[in-house]
Scaffold this motif. Structure first.
Motif, PDB file in Angstrom:
ATOM      1  N   VAL A  84      14.758  32.764  49.893  1.00  0.00           N
ATOM      2  CA  VAL A  84      13.645  33.499  49.306  1.00  0.00           C
ATOM      3  C   VAL A  84      12.608  33.738  50.393  1.00  0.00           C
ATOM      4  CG1 VAL A  84      13.971  32.616  46.983  1.00  0.00           C
ATOM      5  CG2 VAL A  84      12.535  31.347  48.567  1.00  0.00           C
ATOM      6  N   PRO A  85      11.859  34.860  50.293  1.00  0.00           N
ATOM      7  CA  PRO A  85      10.865  35.144  51.325  1.00  0.00           C
ATOM      8  C   PRO A  85       9.851  34.013  51.470  1.00  0.00           C
ATOM      9  CG  PRO A  85      11.222  37.055  49.937  1.00  0.00           C
ATOM     10  CD  PRO A  85      11.953  35.915  49.285  1.00  0.00           C
ATOM     11  N   GLY A  86       9.472  33.742  52.701  1.00  0.00           N
ATOM     12  CA  GLY A  86       8.491  32.696  52.951  1.00  0.00           C
ATOM     13  C   GLY A  86       8.051  32.716  54.394  1.00  0.00           C
ATOM     14  N   ALA A  87       7.314  31.721  54.801  1.00  0.00           N
ATOM     15  CA  ALA A  87       6.706  31.692  56.132  1.00  0.00           C
ATOM     16  C   ALA A  87       7.734  31.542  57.249  1.00  0.00           C
ATOM     17  CB  ALA A  87       5.689  30.569  56.201  1.00  0.00           C
ATOM     18  N   ASN A  88       8.981  31.158  56.908  1.00  0.00           N
ATOM     19  CA  ASN A  88       9.992  30.969  57.951  1.00  0.00           C
ATOM     20  C   ASN A  88      10.808  32.234  58.213  1.00  0.00           C
ATOM     21  OD1 ASN A  88      11.340  30.878  55.474  1.00  0.00           O
ATOM     22  ND2 ASN A  88      12.928  29.519  56.258  1.00  0.00           N
ATOM     23  N   VAL A  97      10.804  46.999  50.928  1.00  0.00           N
ATOM     24  CA  VAL A  97      10.617  45.718  50.240  1.00  0.00           C
ATOM     25  C   VAL A  97      11.863  45.356  49.424  1.00  0.00           C
ATOM     26  CG1 VAL A  97       9.481  46.752  48.209  1.00  0.00           C
ATOM     27  CG2 VAL A  97       9.013  44.359  48.835  1.00  0.00           C
ATOM     28  N   GLU A  98      12.525  46.367  48.862  1.00  0.00           N
ATOM     29  CA  GLU A  98      13.727  46.126  48.058  1.00  0.00           C
ATOM     30  C   GLU A  98      14.882  45.648  48.930  1.00  0.00           C
ATOM     31  OE1 GLU A  98      13.070  49.528  44.591  1.00  0.00           O
ATOM     32  OE2 GLU A  98      14.195  50.038  46.402  1.00  0.00           O
ATOM     33  N   VAL A  99      15.062  46.293  50.077  1.00  0.00           N
ATOM     34  CA  VAL A  99      16.211  45.939  50.913  1.00  0.00           C
ATOM     35  C   VAL A  99      16.000  44.614  51.637  1.00  0.00           C
ATOM     36  CG1 VAL A  99      15.630  47.177  53.040  1.00  0.00           C
ATOM     37  CG2 VAL A  99      18.006  47.007  52.331  1.00  0.00           C
ATOM     38  N   ILE A 100      14.749  44.285  51.987  1.00  0.00           N
ATOM     39  CA  ILE A 100      14.483  42.963  52.577  1.00  0.00           C
ATOM     40  C   ILE A 100      14.816  41.886  51.559  1.00  0.00           C
ATOM     41  CG2 ILE A 100      12.723  41.385  53.484  1.00  0.00           C
ATOM     42  CD1 ILE A 100      11.175  43.844  54.492  1.00  0.00           C
ATOM     43  N   LEU A 115       4.743  47.005  56.222  1.00  0.00           N
ATOM     44  CA  LEU A 115       4.182  46.947  54.870  1.00  0.00           C
ATOM     45  C   LEU A 115       5.141  46.265  53.891  1.00  0.00           C
ATOM     46  CD1 LEU A 115       2.593  50.520  54.714  1.00  0.00           C
ATOM     47  CD2 LEU A 115       1.396  48.329  54.982  1.00  0.00           C
ATOM     48  N   GLY A 116       6.453  46.495  54.070  1.00  0.00           N
ATOM     49  CA  GLY A 116       7.432  45.828  53.219  1.00  0.00           C
ATOM     50  C   GLY A 116       7.396  44.328  53.407  1.00  0.00           C
ATOM     51  N   ALA A 117       7.280  43.902  54.664  1.00  0.00           N
ATOM     52  CA  ALA A 117       7.181  42.471  54.961  1.00  0.00           C
ATOM     53  C   ALA A 117       5.906  41.891  54.377  1.00  0.00           C
ATOM     54  CB  ALA A 117       7.227  42.259  56.468  1.00  0.00           C
ATOM     55  N   LYS A 118       4.812  42.607  54.546  1.00  0.00           N
ATOM     56  CA  LYS A 118       3.515  42.125  54.056  1.00  0.00           C
ATOM     57  C   LYS A 118       3.536  41.931  52.542  1.00  0.00           C
ATOM     58  CE  LYS A 118      -0.284  43.799  55.900  1.00  0.00           C
ATOM     59  NZ  LYS A 118      -1.408  44.733  56.211  1.00  0.00           N
ATOM     60  N   GLU A 119       4.200  42.854  51.849  1.00  0.00           N
ATOM     61  CA  GLU A 119       4.289  42.765  50.384  1.00  0.00           C
ATOM     62  C   GLU A 119       5.000  41.485  49.945  1.00  0.00           C
ATOM     63  OE1 GLU A 119       5.803  45.588  46.662  1.00  0.00           O
ATOM     64  OE2 GLU A 119       5.536  46.454  48.677  1.00  0.00           O
ATOM     65  N   LEU A 120       5.877  40.982  50.811  1.00  0.00           N
ATOM     66  CA  LEU A 120       6.621  39.763  50.493  1.00  0.00           C
ATOM     67  C   LEU A 120       6.010  38.518  51.139  1.00  0.00           C
ATOM     68  CD1 LEU A 120      10.226  41.202  50.897  1.00  0.00           C
ATOM     69  CD2 LEU A 120       9.104  40.572  48.755  1.00  0.00           C
TER      70      LEU A 120
END
Length: 216
Positions: free
Chosen positions: A159-163, A146-149, A175-180
């Motif tokens: 910033v993380p989002g649906a795109n 999650v930190e490196v993403i 799981l890292g993606a899901k957290e974001l």
């Protein structure tokens, strides 16, 4: 309904390259220093997590021993060529090229130290496809997925989002993606399996790299 993903985030080990030989040889080299003998096959499960987590399992919670194990690992990985005991998976370059042709951004988010990620992608002449190559620090900080993403996205001003779509082979990627709040693709040709990826909640699961072109 097909989403319009603008940014594709890739893991490295088990996703872009088959790196198990170099990684498991490096772990074996480090464990041998402590008088521990393991075979390559049994060590494949350690591909993905941070080295500190791997060596804690074998040498305990003694931080000095953990850091010494990491030092020995890198003696083989860097000085004895383990980094390049590695090969690119079939279909990777054509997939990266086509994603770029579609006008999308490509970034790397690996728990491997950033300096090694850069060298590996440069060696295989894949670095030209990436808008940013992100990894951990050599001191094992910024190694959680999650930190490196987040770090990689920040470095292209997003910033993380649906795109955004994360592509990886282990539960840590999913799981890292899901957290974001990011959708994810689990690849079956890496070091995880279908059950692991499904349990982690992968949005999509693919059998070969070119399958991603049906998603993006």
């Amino acid at each position: 309904m097909k989403k319009n993903y603008d940014i594709i985030v890739f893991d490295l080990d088990g996703t872009i390259t088959a790196s198990d030989l170099g990684i498991t040889n490096s772990i074996k080299y480090a464990l041998n220093y402590f008088g521990l003998e393991k075979d390559n096959e049994s060590l494949k499960r350690h591909i993905g997590p941070a080295l500190s987590a791997t060596f804690r399992e074998y040498v305990g919670d003694d931080e000095e021993k953990i850091q010494l194990a990491i030092k020995k690992y890198r003696e083989y990985y860097v000085d004895q060529g383990g980094m390049l005991e590695n090969e690119v998976y079939e279909g990777v370059e054509e997939t990266l090229k086509e994603i770029k042709n579609r006008g999308k951004k490509i970034i790397l988010a690996s728990s491997k130290p950033m300096v090694f990620c850069e060298k590996i992608l440069q060696h295989f002449k894949l670095d030209k496809y990436f808008d940013f190559i992100g990894g951990s620090n050599l001191d094992e900080t910024r190694c959680k997925k999650v930190e490196v993403i987040t770090y990689s996205l920040e470095n292209i001003g997003e910033v993380p989002g649906a795109n955004v779509l994360m592509v990886g082979d282990r539960e840590y990627d999913i799981l890292g993606a899901k957290e974001l709040g990011i959708d994810s693709v689990g690849v079956l040709f890496g070091y995880g399996d279908k059950e692991e990826l499904e349990n982690a909640g992968a949005t999509y699961i693919i059998e070969k790299m070119t399958d991603i072109l049906e998603i993006v």
